[in-house]
Write a protein that holds these residues in place. Structure first.
Motif, PDB file in Angstrom:
ATOM      1  N   UNK A  72       0.825  -1.215   0.000  1.00 15.88           N
ATOM      2  CA  UNK A  72       0.000   0.000   0.000  1.00 15.88           C
ATOM      3  C   UNK A  72       0.852   1.256   0.000  1.00 15.88           C
ATOM      4  N   UNK A  73       0.411   2.261  -0.613  1.00 16.74           N
ATOM      5  CA  UNK A  73       1.048   3.562  -0.643  1.00 16.74           C
ATOM      6  C   UNK A  73       0.054   4.457  -1.351  1.00 16.74           C
ATOM      7  N   UNK A  74       0.200   5.757  -1.204  1.00 11.90           N
ATOM      8  CA  UNK A  74      -0.745   6.663  -1.850  1.00 11.90           C
ATOM      9  C   UNK A  74       0.044   7.708  -2.625  1.00 11.90           C
ATOM     10  N   UNK A  75      -0.358   7.937  -3.877  1.00 10.08           N
ATOM     11  CA  UNK A  75       0.336   8.932  -4.702  1.00 10.08           C
ATOM     12  C   UNK A  75      -0.558  10.126  -4.976  1.00 10.08           C
ATOM     13  N   UNK A  76       0.118  11.195  -5.419  1.00  4.88           N
ATOM     14  CA  UNK A  76      -0.595  12.330  -6.004  1.00  4.88           C
ATOM     15  C   UNK A  76      -0.799  12.051  -7.487  1.00  4.88           C
ATOM     16  N   UNK A  77      -1.685  12.776  -8.152  1.00  2.00           N
ATOM     17  CA  UNK A  77      -1.883  12.552  -9.588  1.00  2.00           C
ATOM     18  C   UNK A  77      -0.590  12.659 -10.404  1.00  2.00           C
ATOM     19  N   UNK A  78       0.397  13.455  -9.936  1.00  2.00           N
ATOM     20  CA  UNK A  78       1.653  13.559 -10.693  1.00  2.00           C
ATOM     21  C   UNK A  78       2.606  12.397 -10.402  1.00  2.00           C
ATOM     22  N   UNK A  79       2.195  11.460  -9.559  1.00  2.00           N
ATOM     23  CA  UNK A  79       3.007  10.270  -9.291  1.00  2.00           C
ATOM     24  C   UNK A  79       3.851  10.382  -8.019  1.00  2.00           C
ATOM     25  N   UNK A 185      -3.682  -3.007 -20.607  1.00  2.00           N
ATOM     26  CA  UNK A 185      -2.529  -2.380 -21.262  1.00  2.00           C
ATOM     27  C   UNK A 185      -1.236  -2.711 -20.505  1.00  2.00           C
ATOM     28  N   UNK A 186      -0.071  -2.739 -21.185  1.00  2.00           N
ATOM     29  CA  UNK A 186       1.176  -3.115 -20.509  1.00  2.00           C
ATOM     30  C   UNK A 186       1.408  -2.314 -19.230  1.00  2.00           C
ATOM     31  N   UNK A 187       1.074  -1.019 -19.244  1.00  2.00           N
ATOM     32  CA  UNK A 187       1.332  -0.179 -18.054  1.00  2.00           C
ATOM     33  C   UNK A 187       0.549  -0.672 -16.842  1.00  2.00           C
ATOM     34  N   UNK A 188      -0.569  -1.364 -17.067  1.00  2.00           N
ATOM     35  CA  UNK A 188      -1.416  -1.740 -15.934  1.00  2.00           C
ATOM     36  C   UNK A 188      -1.219  -3.156 -15.463  1.00  2.00           C
ATOM     37  N   UNK A 189      -0.315  -3.907 -16.135  1.00  2.00           N
ATOM     38  CA  UNK A 189      -0.255  -5.336 -15.836  1.00  2.00           C
ATOM     39  C   UNK A 189       0.212  -5.653 -14.417  1.00  2.00           C
ATOM     40  N   UNK A 190       1.243  -4.968 -13.952  1.00  2.00           N
ATOM     41  CA  UNK A 190       1.705  -5.308 -12.605  1.00  2.00           C
ATOM     42  C   UNK A 190       1.506  -4.142 -11.642  1.00  2.00           C
ATOM     43  N   UNK A 191       1.442  -2.901 -12.211  1.00  2.00           N
ATOM     44  CA  UNK A 191       1.319  -1.752 -11.312  1.00  2.00           C
ATOM     45  C   UNK A 191      -0.082  -1.711 -10.720  1.00  2.00           C
ATOM     46  N   UNK A 192      -0.169  -1.295  -9.495  1.00  2.00           N
ATOM     47  CA  UNK A 192      -1.469  -1.077  -8.881  1.00  2.00           C
ATOM     48  C   UNK A 192      -1.242  -0.077  -7.786  1.00  2.00           C
ATOM     49  N   UNK A 193      -2.299   0.487  -7.244  1.00  2.00           N
ATOM     50  CA  UNK A 193      -2.113   1.400  -6.126  1.00  2.00           C
ATOM     51  C   UNK A 193      -3.223   2.418  -6.056  1.00  2.00           C
ATOM     52  N   UNK A 194      -2.993   3.368  -5.179  1.00  2.00           N
ATOM     53  CA  UNK A 194      -4.026   4.354  -4.873  1.00  2.00           C
ATOM     54  C   UNK A 194      -3.493   5.746  -5.166  1.00  2.00           C
ATOM     55  N   UNK A 195      -4.325   6.572  -5.802  1.00  2.00           N
ATOM     56  CA  UNK A 195      -3.916   7.942  -6.104  1.00  2.00           C
ATOM     57  C   UNK A 195      -5.033   8.890  -5.677  1.00  2.00           C
ATOM     58  N   UNK A 196      -4.630   9.978  -5.029  1.00  2.00           N
ATOM     59  CA  UNK A 196      -5.616  10.940  -4.519  1.00  2.00           C
ATOM     60  C   UNK A 196      -5.410  12.293  -5.163  1.00  2.00           C
ATOM     61  N   UNK A 197      -6.467  12.796  -5.822  1.00  2.00           N
ATOM     62  CA  UNK A 197      -6.437  14.167  -6.316  1.00  2.00           C
ATOM     63  C   UNK A 197      -7.364  15.017  -5.459  1.00  2.00           C
ATOM     64  N   UNK A 198      -7.713  16.193  -5.941  1.00  2.00           N
ATOM     65  CA  UNK A 198      -8.589  17.074  -5.165  1.00  2.00           C
ATOM     66  C   UNK A 198     -10.041  16.660  -5.387  1.00  2.00           C
ATOM     67  N   UNK A 199     -10.575  15.872  -4.488  1.00  2.00           N
ATOM     68  CA  UNK A 199     -11.954  15.391  -4.613  1.00  2.00           C
ATOM     69  C   UNK A 199     -12.088  14.154  -5.481  1.00  2.00           C
ATOM     70  N   UNK A 200     -10.969  13.609  -5.947  1.00  2.00           N
ATOM     71  CA  UNK A 200     -10.997  12.407  -6.797  1.00  2.00           C
ATOM     72  C   UNK A 200     -10.027  11.367  -6.251  1.00  2.00           C
TER      73      UNK A 200
END
Ligand SMILES: Cc1cc2nc3c(=O)[nH]c(=O)nc-3n(C[C@H](O)[C@H](O)[C@H](O)COP(=O)(O)OP(=O)(O)OC[C@H]3O[C@@H](n4cnc5c(N)ncnc54)[C@H](O)[C@@H]3O)c2cc1C
Length: 390
Positions: A72-79, A185-200
């Motif tokens: 688990x970890x949380x990113x911003x929309x810019x990564x 898509x290749x980018x989504x095959x192994x990556x996963x996680x949580x990202x928080x934007x402003x209200x999203x």
């Protein structure tokens, strides 16, 4: 023979029907739908949910259907990391599972032990001193020592027994989808996680090879505001616009999703929670269980975990109890244990609602500070440490 009626064949009802019938109860499971059907989505079982399933003996096939969660970890929309991933933690490792697989496993655990009646929408319940509870659908009435209301957030039984509690909007809309493995898509095959934007918020989880026979990736997007009235195709276009520019694989996953895979819904919760989860009647009574007892927003992914805790607790307390004072005492003990537990989890979920809802520079700065402090605590003890009563 001790008799139980379980109303609702969602995760809560299926788990409870299996648990009671394996303890020697004669169980009738009633479902209003024409068949027992899983929604085409997935969910995460945290350590407490896994431990509850284990204690229900229903977990035998878990390792065959679950996929471990990325740390688990949380990113911003810019990564950029808002909360850096931390592996480990108390209890069994959390995992993601396709709901079709979980329903199949719970149905397999039921075997032919319980009688399942579909197309039976319960509309009435009668309880009272000296009266075994009786439920009905307007044509047929069924009497039992124990009635389990596992009929979801709009529970008919709860509306009668705990009218103080109502299902209300939480101020969010959510969209879920599972993209089958061959289209990920290749980018989504192994990556996963949580990202928080402003209200999203956007969460994606690889489901490994097995999910519903197709592998794939599950994602859930959340936005503050009301549910959208548009068609699924238009809503998908909106999501692509709202999440444009977010770090990979968010855009890639939305681009790979088909409109008919989208499951949009309003996020709702019970306010207030029912004061009690048990309603003694005659030699037994009625209990509330699962979303019927404590529906909450999905921000911490605890709804189904708590439903399995409920089922495990009911089995531990009432599994061997004889109708009469022993069963009545067991149902009251169930309520005494489960109501405060649900209240604690709901309180934490509401704090997380505020985090997801934050917009504006100052609110976002406060959110980032709060999140860093809050998240590791929420995801570890005390949630993970839960154990069924002896
Ligand atoms: C976007 C989202 C993400 C989520 N993610 C997670 C997660 O990661 N982890 C987690 O633990 N939880 C998660 N949850 C919560 C979880 O999905 C629910 O808490 C759980 O599925 C509730 O199960 P249930 O059986 O109590 O209710 P339901 O699934 O609503 O089942 C109720 C059943 O009762 C039947 N029924 C209703 N009324 C009647 C009637 N009158 N007569 C007969 N039958 C009736 C219905 O047809 C249905 O089959 C999430 C929820 C959402 C919305």
């Amino acid at each position: 023979m001790r008799t139980a009626v379980v109303v609702g064949a969602g995760l809560a009802g299926l788990a409870t029907a299996g648990a009671l019938s394996r303890s020697g109860w004669h169980v009738v499971l009633l479902e209003r739908g024409e068949r027992v059907a899983a929604p085409p989505t997935a969910l995460v079982l945290w350590p407490n949910g896994r431990r509850a399933l284990e204690s229900l003996d229903a977990e035998g096939g878990w390792s065959a259907i679950a996929c471990p969660l990325p740390d688990g970890g949380v990113r911003r929309p810019d990564g950029q990391w808002l909360v850096t991933p931390r592996s480990g933690g108390a209890g069994p490792a959390p995992g993601a599972v396709h709901l079709e697989d979980l329903y199949d496993a719970l149905m397999a655990g039921l075997g032919d032990l319980a009688e399942i009646r579909t197309g039976f929408a319960v509309t009435t319940i009668r309880t009272g001193p000296g009266l075994r509870p009786v439920i009905g659908d307007g044509r047929t009435e069924i009497e039992a020592d124990l009635v389990v209301a596992a009929d979801g957030i709009d529970s008919t039984l709860r509306r009668t027994l705990a009218p103080e509690s109502a299902a209300v909007g939480s101020g969010f809309a959510a969209w879920q989808a599972v993209i089958p493995g061959y289209r990920v898509p290749p980018a989504g095959q192994s990556a996963g996680g949580e990202t928080l934007g402003a209200g999203y918020r956007f969460v994606s989880i690889p489901l490994g090879e097995r999910a519903a026979g197709e592998g794939g990736v599950y994602w859930v997007a959340t936005a503050a505001g009301a549910p959208r009235p548009e068609s699924p195709a238009t809503q998908l276009e909106l999501l692509r616009r709202w999440f444009a520019g977010w770090h990979p694989p968010v855009g890639e996953l939305l681009a790979a999703t088909h409109a008919d895979e989208l499951v949009p819904q309003e996020v709702r919760e019970l306010r207030p929670l029912p004061r009690s989860y048990a309603f003694p009647s005659g030699p037994g009574g009625v209990v509330l269980l699962g979303d019927a007892a404590h529906a909450m927003p999905h921000h911490l992914g605890q709804g189904a975990c708590l439903a399995f805790e409920d089922a495990a607790t009911l089995r531990a307390l009432a599994g061997e109890a004889a109708p009469g004072p022993a069963l009545t005492a067991a149902l009251e003990a169930y309520s005494r244990l489960r109501q405060p537990r649900a209240t604690t989890v709901v309180r934490q979920t509401r704090r997380m609602s505020a985090v997801v809802q934050a917009r504006g520079r100052l609110a976002l700065r406060a959110r980032d500070a709060a999140l860093n402090h809050m998240r590791p605590r929420i995801l570890s003890a005390p949630f993970a440490d839960w154990r069924p009563p002896d």
